[in-house]
Design a protein around this motif. Structure first.
Motif, PDB file in Angstrom:
ATOM      1  N   ALA A 107      10.649  10.917 -13.600  1.00 17.28           N
ATOM      2  CA  ALA A 107       9.808  11.600 -14.605  1.00 17.28           C
ATOM      3  C   ALA A 107      10.704  11.126 -16.306  1.00 17.28           C
ATOM      4  N   ASN A 176      17.539  22.336 -17.315  1.00 15.37           N
ATOM      5  CA  ASN A 176      18.660  21.871 -17.201  1.00 15.37           C
ATOM      6  C   ASN A 176      19.133  21.165 -18.532  1.00 15.37           C
ATOM      7  N   ASP A 204       8.512  19.191 -20.287  1.00 13.62           N
ATOM      8  CA  ASP A 204       9.108  18.175 -18.733  1.00 13.62           C
ATOM      9  C   ASP A 204       9.548  19.300 -17.808  1.00 13.62           C
ATOM     10  N   TYR A 207      11.424  20.744 -12.540  1.00 13.31           N
ATOM     11  CA  TYR A 207      11.767  21.543 -11.577  1.00 13.31           C
ATOM     12  C   TYR A 207      11.436  23.495 -11.608  1.00 13.31           C
ATOM     13  N   SER A 235       7.652  15.851 -11.164  1.00 21.23           N
ATOM     14  CA  SER A 235       8.746  15.132 -10.534  1.00 21.23           C
ATOM     15  C   SER A 235       8.708  15.347  -9.187  1.00 21.23           C
ATOM     16  N   SER A 237      10.958  14.836  -7.644  1.00 14.22           N
ATOM     17  CA  SER A 237      12.068  14.438  -6.979  1.00 14.22           C
ATOM     18  C   SER A 237      13.319  15.323  -6.833  1.00 14.22           C
TER      19      SER A 237
END
Ligand code: PLP
Length: 394
Positions: A107, A176, A204, A207, A235, A237
């Motif tokens: 991302a 975040n 975004d 999460y 993402s 991640s």
């Protein structure tokens, strides 16, 4: 030869280097003390077995002439894009065309690269506190930024003000560092605002996998009208432990048109020119995330982090400390004790309890009196940190 002078407007990112320096100094003087690190937002669990198996198979294929893959499609292999398409349909009831899905190396890159599509004279709205990449990438390009203040009054979920001018709007949910999550009504208000202003929301959802309340949206495309005004950055991640393996995906709807131009086509043009695509091997590993076995395994890892977060928030509840996040997010954002700013509290926690967190000031001005704890640690460390917190607070 002239340099891009905008780089001079960037503040040096001292956050993690200052933290590391302070921790190293403390450890040097107290060599026998165990320091518990709940600062960095990196995962600690290894890749799930289904992913490892797929990676191994792909490596073997690359060694055989009949199965070797050279240059691949920059926007991603269809096997992965199809898996993502099915994931959206099954889990969010969102129908995507395969060419609305762009596979990336994460991302962060796409959040920065997408700015290639926009003129520098756009007005950018960015929440504060938030992931610092949005601010820095816009500063590098010389765009003016209007900050949307997050605070206790708005539960760190700033809402649109119709008197504001806006061209580009960043939303991060779960956020975040605050862990705050927008509900459907709130996201709908942002979508309506963006459409009215003909602005674009850069959403975004790095999460999203931490949201397990079905009432909360995990994708902005669950909100009516969003395909005409939003791009979503996803993402693997934090979802599947890909922080070191690198893979993400960005959704650019075909309905997103500005100045009679298709943003989807522009992004394709940008990516095929400047991006090499993600390696075949990694995309094979990423596709395994979306298999039933992969989903089961990554959900078990997420549940482990969620339990960590629950243990921390239970402790904060017991100590009557105000916080946001931790419930649908791996981050817990707590208010510093009276008369301490976030760096003073960092020093206090390090010296009194040997716990390392992240000072809120590192995420923007509105974070000055707050502190981020991450639930990505190991269970034993979390338990020990909780015991130490209780000891110094009671
Ligand atoms: N977006 C947010 C809000 C993040 O916190 C992070 C990483 O910490 C990223 C994006 C970066 O994700 P990736 O690892 O996919 O580049």
């Amino acid at each position: 030869m002239n340099l891009n002078q905008q780089y001079l407007t960037l503040t040096e990112n001292y956050l993690f280097s200052t933290i590391n320096h302070k921790v190293a100094q403390y450890q040097q003087k107290h060599a026998d003390t165990k320091i518990i690190r709940l600062g960095i937002g990196d995962v600690t669990k290894p890749l799930a077995p289904a992913i490892i198996e797929a990676l191994h198979e792909a490596v073997a294929e690359q060694g055989q002439e009949s199965q070797f893959h050279g240059y691949g499609p920059e926007q991603g292999y269809d096997f992965l894009r199809q898996a993502i398409q099915e994931h959206y349909q099954k889990n969010y009831s969102v129908a995507l065309a395969i060419d609305e899905i762009f596979v990336s190396d994460g991302a962060k890159s796409d959040l920065g690269n997408v700015l290639d599509l926009f003129s520098v004279d756009n007005v950018v709205l960015i929440p504060d506190p938030v992931y610092p990449v949005y601010v820095d990438t816009n500063k590098m390009a010389g765009r003016s930024i209007v900050y949307l203040t997050g605070n206790r009054e708005n539960h760190f979920l700033p809402m649109p003000d119709h008197n504001m001018t806006a061209d580009i709007i960043y939303l991060c949910s779960p956020n975040n560092p605050t862990g705050a999550v927008y509900n459907r009504e709130q996201l709908k208000a942002w979508v309506d605002f963006a459409r009215q202003k003909e602005a674009i929301i850069l959403f975004d959802s790095a999460y999203e996998a931490f949201i397990d309340d079905p009432a909360l949206p995990r994708s902005i495309f669950e909100i009516e009208g969003s395909k005409e005004c939003a791009i979503e950055f996803c993402s693997l991640s934090k979802t599947a432990g890909f922080t070191g393996t690198r893979c993400g995906y960005t959704i650019v709807p075909k309905a997103l048109i500005r100045n009679e131009q298709s943003l989807n086509q522009w992004w394709l043009r940008r990516q095929t020119t400047k991006f090499n695509g993600v390696s075949y091997i990694v995309q094979k590993g990423a596709a395994a995330v979306f298999t039933p076995q992969g989903q089961q395994q990554i959900k078990a890892d997420i549940a482990y982090y969620q339990e960590n977060a629950r243990l921390i928030t239970n402790c904060l509840d017991e100590l009557s400390i105000y916080y946001t996040g931790g419930i649908q997010s791996p981050y817990i954002w707590l208010e510093c004790p009276v008369a301490m700013d976030s760096w003073a509290f960092f020093d206090y926690l390090l010296t009194k309890a040997q716990i390392v967190g992240t000072p809120g000031a590192g995420f923007g001005q509105s974070g000055e009196r707050y502190f981020r704890l991450s639930a990505f640690g190991k269970r034993d460390d979390i338990m020990e940190a909780i015991a130490r917190l209780k000891k110094i607070w009671q």
